[in-house]
Design a protein around this motif. Sequence first.
Motif, short mmCIF file in Angstrom:
data_model
loop_
_atom_site.label_atom_id
_atom_site.label_comp_id
_atom_site.label_asym_id
_atom_site.label_seq_id
_atom_site.Cartn_x
_atom_site.Cartn_y
_atom_site.Cartn_z
N UNK A 182 8.54 9.04 -2.01
CA UNK A 182 8.21 10.42 -1.68
C UNK A 182 7.06 10.92 -2.52
N UNK A 183 6.62 12.13 -2.22
CA UNK A 183 5.49 12.69 -2.95
C UNK A 183 4.17 12.29 -2.32
N UNK A 184 3.10 12.56 -3.04
CA UNK A 184 1.76 12.33 -2.51
C UNK A 184 0.82 11.85 -3.61
N UNK A 185 0.02 10.85 -3.28
CA UNK A 185 -1.02 10.34 -4.18
C UNK A 185 -2.36 10.48 -3.48
N UNK A 186 -3.33 11.03 -4.18
CA UNK A 186 -4.71 11.11 -3.69
C UNK A 186 -5.62 10.39 -4.67
N UNK A 187 -6.31 9.36 -4.17
CA UNK A 187 -7.29 8.62 -4.96
C UNK A 187 -8.67 8.96 -4.40
N UNK A 188 -9.49 9.64 -5.19
CA UNK A 188 -10.81 10.04 -4.70
C UNK A 188 -11.82 8.90 -4.74
N UNK A 189 -11.54 7.88 -5.53
CA UNK A 189 -12.41 6.71 -5.58
C UNK A 189 -11.83 5.56 -4.78
N UNK A 190 -11.90 4.36 -5.34
CA UNK A 190 -11.42 3.15 -4.68
C UNK A 190 -10.05 2.74 -5.21
N UNK A 191 -9.30 1.99 -4.41
CA UNK A 191 -7.99 1.48 -4.81
C UNK A 191 -8.01 -0.04 -4.78
N UNK A 192 -7.27 -0.65 -5.71
CA UNK A 192 -7.24 -2.10 -5.82
C UNK A 192 -6.25 -2.75 -4.88
N UNK A 193 -5.90 -3.98 -5.19
CA UNK A 193 -5.03 -4.79 -4.34
C UNK A 193 -3.64 -4.18 -4.19
N UNK A 195 -12.04 6.43 -1.00
CA UNK A 195 -13.01 5.33 -1.10
C UNK A 195 -12.54 4.11 -0.36
N UNK A 196 -12.91 2.93 -0.88
CA UNK A 196 -12.55 1.66 -0.27
C UNK A 196 -11.23 1.14 -0.84
N UNK A 239 -3.50 6.43 4.24
CA UNK A 239 -4.75 6.78 4.92
C UNK A 239 -5.91 6.36 4.03
N UNK A 240 -6.81 5.53 4.57
CA UNK A 240 -7.94 5.00 3.81
C UNK A 240 -9.22 5.44 4.52
#
Length: 288
Positions: free
Chosen positions: A150-161, A176-177, A192-193
């Motif tokens: 649950x909850x929400x994560x927002x990554x404004x840059x890139x995410x790894x494997x 990002x990518x 969502x990417x």
Amino acid sequence: MKTITFNQKKTSAIALEFDELRPDDIYTWEKADFDNYGVPIGNSRFPLTDYFDIEIEGEAESPDDVKMILNGDMGRVKYIGCKMSGGEIICNGDADIHVGAEMTGGKIFVNGNVETFAGREMAGGYLEISGNTKEFCGASYMGEWRGMTGGEILVRGNAGKQCGECLSGGKITVLGNCDILAGIHMAKGLIEIHGDVNRWPGGQMKNGNIVVHGKLGRLLEGFVLDEVVTNPEIDGKSFEGKFIKYTGDIGLNGKGSLYLDAIANRDKLGEYGEHDDEYTSIREYRNL
């Protein structure tokens, strides 16, 4: 509102552990409590005030009334906000592993890059990372089969494997990518990417939704094309545009959905024979 500001004096070669310094535990603390506190570093404890000057303003009646501000390079500070249930943490710098791990509420903002396992097994709350994060964002921990629920994560840059590995609920957004195997073993929730994806999103997924706005490098063979959809509603959210919708991973009888932006991934539509009436609507989008 109580504001507790940690101004970094020096860094440590061995990571400091901040899992005991969260709004849940320190909302009643005064200056003397911080002066007497020994922060875990490896197998020992050292005075927190060797590493930070602490400033306190205001009062708090509950963890929700606390704002922690961390100023400095937290690249060697791990477990920031681990298991927190309320309040707010602002980290003005990079952060080490397990930021927001197992959090159930509250908000964390990291104004920098984050190492692995950000939001690991998160059950609630909000985690925002202004930079990049490495492997296993929102994932399970080693030996576990349930990741973020649950909850929400927002990554404004890139995410790894393996972003969202074993995702069982909640939402992850990457502006990002994203590297390989986003949503592997996914059972529920939404990833969502907005950027490009290296390859193989949704490997062994059983359910849930993955939306890719950028270009996908390689699709897993376990995904079956359903149709091209326009302005779909996914997990209660409306998405504007045309998307290629797949179902998978059929290797596990999966019912998950993978949506690829039809314009960015028009090459995927060229795989089907011109004579097959089943793909008439798909052929119409090849020249988007």
